[in-house]
Write an enzyme that holds these catalytic residues in place. Structure first.
Site, PDB file in Angstrom:
ATOM      1  N   ASP A  97       0.820  -1.211   0.000  1.00  0.00           N
ATOM      2  CA  ASP A  97       0.000   0.000   0.000  1.00  0.00           C
ATOM      3  C   ASP A  97       0.852   1.257   0.000  1.00  0.00           C
ATOM      4  O   ASP A  97       0.543   2.237  -0.690  1.00  0.00           O
ATOM      5  CB  ASP A  97      -0.911   0.015   1.231  1.00  0.00           C
ATOM      6  CG  ASP A  97      -2.075  -0.958   1.116  1.00  0.00           C
ATOM      7  OD1 ASP A  97      -1.952  -1.923   0.343  1.00  0.00           O
ATOM      8  OD2 ASP A  97      -3.088  -0.757   1.794  1.00  0.00           O
ATOM      9  N   CYS A 138       2.481  -8.851   2.950  1.00  0.00           N
ATOM     10  CA  CYS A 138       1.696  -7.625   3.028  1.00  0.00           C
ATOM     11  C   CYS A 138       0.221  -7.875   2.696  1.00  0.00           C
ATOM     12  O   CYS A 138      -0.175  -8.972   2.292  1.00  0.00           O
ATOM     13  CB  CYS A 138       2.304  -6.575   2.099  1.00  0.00           C
ATOM     14  SG  CYS A 138       1.787  -4.892   2.446  1.00  0.00           S
ATOM     15  N   ASP A 139      -0.581  -6.811   2.855  1.00  0.00           N
ATOM     16  CA  ASP A 139      -2.040  -6.900   2.955  1.00  0.00           C
ATOM     17  C   ASP A 139      -2.729  -7.796   1.929  1.00  0.00           C
ATOM     18  O   ASP A 139      -3.630  -8.562   2.272  1.00  0.00           O
ATOM     19  CB  ASP A 139      -2.655  -5.503   2.805  1.00  0.00           C
ATOM     20  CG  ASP A 139      -2.290  -4.574   3.938  1.00  0.00           C
ATOM     21  OD1 ASP A 139      -1.358  -4.896   4.695  1.00  0.00           O
ATOM     22  OD2 ASP A 139      -2.916  -3.516   4.058  1.00  0.00           O
ATOM     23  N   LYS A 140      -2.364  -7.664   0.661  1.00  0.00           N
ATOM     24  CA  LYS A 140      -3.142  -8.314  -0.392  1.00  0.00           C
ATOM     25  C   LYS A 140      -2.657  -9.719  -0.713  1.00  0.00           C
ATOM     26  O   LYS A 140      -3.304 -10.436  -1.472  1.00  0.00           O
ATOM     27  CB  LYS A 140      -3.114  -7.456  -1.667  1.00  0.00           C
ATOM     28  CG  LYS A 140      -3.481  -6.003  -1.460  1.00  0.00           C
ATOM     29  CD  LYS A 140      -4.810  -5.816  -0.750  1.00  0.00           C
ATOM     30  CE  LYS A 140      -5.123  -4.343  -0.495  1.00  0.00           C
ATOM     31  NZ  LYS A 140      -4.233  -3.712   0.501  1.00  0.00           N
ATOM     32  N   SER A 486      -7.764   2.809   5.911  1.00  0.00           N
ATOM     33  CA  SER A 486      -6.664   2.098   6.548  1.00  0.00           C
ATOM     34  C   SER A 486      -7.177   0.941   7.366  1.00  0.00           C
ATOM     35  O   SER A 486      -8.166   1.062   8.098  1.00  0.00           O
ATOM     36  CB  SER A 486      -5.886   3.050   7.455  1.00  0.00           C
ATOM     37  OG  SER A 486      -5.004   2.347   8.297  1.00  0.00           O
TER      38      SER A 486
END
Length: 579
Positions: A97, A138-140, A486
């Site tokens: 991000d 990470c997030d995805k 967020s």
């Protein structure tokens, strides 16, 4: 038995087991050409008969969260080989991000999740490999990997690759989200560039994902609660001994899973999704997990309605911990207290213990010997920190399908807000409005055009929320947006991910400056107080001049054409014909 042709399987070599889809018939063109390729890679004929495991690696030098994955992939490969399999490392997109949101209004962030899924499908399904170890960072990455596992339905384990060490700034804890929030205060003069420079130099001290209970750590926790990660493996310090033990255990276990035929759709049942939602609610996890889990459910074709699960379970799940930034508990303390496994032990009466996991055992069996080492960090239900939901799904005339509000754990301010709208068509326009002093106390700030088709790819609205906080307007205004927020922290009353989005004809696109908007979080409503006939006239006028969408080519144009609405998980599916 058919005899192997000349030049085929060497005399005495084992025949290919027919229960592995990766083993081709000796003598065929596909067998011969692949054998030529793999001999050149150093594999033997005996190796080629073993279970073939994809090691899905999202390594990248663009972001610290991925920077350590190559060494993890190498370790997984060794553990797979020690267990009698063969590991093949494959790469996918690696979105961060904080790095990849710079281009095309942030459109490459959410859309990268589905790119990861399709990267995996192309490589693993194309090569007909037998199983997968997915390195989640990470997030995805975790949701994209879960989606691929559900779609391909071959034995899979998700391995969480850990969170980063944080630093301090002038004697106080400082992590990446503190820097993100502080940058919003720069517009109002609440912070200097020199101070922000000093903060950013102190926030990240090691590889790994953001240290709070943001989207990455929430999704790592969700992988374990779903049964798709080994029990006791989340959250974990990056490159720590517990992480390496989990890596080794996953490499050994995936070979066993291939032999057992244990597949993701055996695990990703409605009960598993209920368990994951319960765990997320109990830690006040990232609101991004809602759409991500819905996407996984869609790929698994199990019929789970994750949005409805968050609605129906929210009032019955107490808050058992307050990890930063929800509270002051460092995620290290949560890990040391037993992490996700200990959390699930405290939640056990609310979980479906019959759900199957990657261990081949049920949730109940995995929890039989779980221990909570610090009941003040991970509390019992009787000693809960709170019982008011902090992830609240709302509906109403402004968001007839859904909107999401993330509340602070200790937020005791009023949770109703009525005021006139001030409308912005882009994140930059809204930030300019804050800087120019256009936004006043009592207003409802509408930021639209950031949805999955409008961006396309779903733009980030958090910079506006943080800028409003820096301007001293938190609690003085409300925010409504079809953009994403967020996963770590929000400020005040913010209704995010409004669906239908403005670009898809949602009521958000009909709001004018000065319209009255009423938000009642306890009642779970958000309404546009404009007469129906007036809205009909606006809709007719808008139909004559539809909003201009960004002209995209390449990946984002594909995403824009195929993405489904958020309540369907924003997965990529052809739109149904009107006929």
């Amino acid at each position: 038995m058919t005899q192997s042709p000349p030049g085929g399987t060497p005399p005495g070599a084992p025949r290919a087991p027919r229960d592995l889809r990766s083993n081709y018939e000796p003598g065929t063109s596909r067998w011969a050409t692949r054998r030529a390729q793999w001999l050149a890679l150093g594999l033997s004929d005996a190796d080629m008969l073993k279970p073939k495991i994809a090691i899905v690696n999202t390594s990248s030098q663009l972001a610290i969260c991925f920077s350590h994955l190559d060494s993890i992939a190498a370790r997984v490969k060794r553990s797979i080989e020690a267990a009698g399999g063969i590991g093949f490392e494959v790469r996918t997109a690696a979105p961060s991000d904080f790095i990849h949101s710079a281009g095309h209004r942030g459109g490459y962030i959410l859309s990268a999740r589905d790119l990861i899924t399709n990267d995996i499908e192309m490589q693993v399904e194309g090569a007909q490999l037998d199983g997968m170890i997915c390195l989640a960072s990470c997030d995805k990455t975790a949701p994209g990997q879960l989606m691929a596992a559900a779609r391909l339905n071959i034995p899979t384990i998700i391995v969480a690759c850990g969170y980063q060490a944080s630093g301090s700034y002038r004697g106080r804890h400082c992590d990446i989200e503190d820097v993100f929030l502080a940058a919003g205060h720069l517009l109002s003069g609440g912070l200097s560039v020199d101070e922000l420079t000093e903060m950013s130099a102190s926030a990240v001290l090691s590889p790994g994902v953001c240290a709070g209970i943001g989207t990455a750590n929430t999704m790592h926790l969700a992988c374990e609660a779903l049964g798709m990660a080994l029990p006791g493996s989340t959250p974990v310090r990056a490159n720590s001994e517990p992480m390496w033990r989990a890596v080794d255990a996953a490499g050994a276990r995936i070979v066993e899973m291939v032999a057992e035929g244990l597949k993701p759709r055996d695990i990703l049942t409605p009960a598993a999704f209920g368990n994951a939602v319960t765990a997320i609610l109990s830690v006040s996890g990232s609101i991004n997990s809602v759409k991500h889990l819905q996407a996984v459910a869609a790929e698994s074709e199990c019929g789970a309605d994750v949005y409805r699960l968050f609605e129906t379970l929210a009032d019955g799940v107490p808050l058992l911990t307050a990890i930063r930034p929800n509270g002051e508990t460092p995620i290290e303390d949560f890990e040391d207290a037993g992490g996700t496994r200990a959390l699930m032990k405290q939640l056990e009466p609310l979980l479906d213990g019959r759900a199957l996991t990657v261990t081949g055992r049920t949730v109940a069996a995995n929890l039989a010997e779980a221990v909570v080492t610090d009941p003040e960090v991970i509390r019992t239900q009787e000693n809960a920190l709170g019982r008011r939901p902090t992830i609240v799904l709302i509906r109403g005339s402004l968001c007839p399908d859904v909107g999401i509000v993330k509340l602070a754990v200790a937020d005791d301010r009023r949770l109703e807000f009525t005021g006139p709208a001030i409308v912005f068509e882009s994140a930059q326009e809204a930030l300019d409005g804050v800087k120019a002093g256009l936004i006043e106390s009592g207003q409802v700030v509408v930021l639209r055009g950031l949805g999955v088709t409008g961006s396309p790819g779903m733009g980030m609205a958090s910079a506006l929320v943080f800028a409003l906080d820096g301007a001293g307007l938190t609690g003085e205004v409300a925010v409504v947006t079809d953009g994403q927020l967020s996963g770590l922290v929000n400020k005040g009353i913010v209704v995010g991910e409004v669906s239908p989005e403005a670009a898809a004809g949602g009521p958000l696109g009909l709001v004018h400056d000065g319209d009255t908007i009423s938000i009642d979080v306890p009642a779970r409503t958000a309404d546009l107080e404009v007469a129906p006939d007036e809205l009909a006239e606006r809709r007719a006028a808008l139909g004559a001049s539809p909003p201009v969408r960004p002209a995209e080519v390449g990946w984002l144009s594909v995403y824009q054409r195929l993405v489904r609405p958020l309540p369907e998980g924003a997965v990529l599916r052809p739109r149904r014909s009107a006929s």
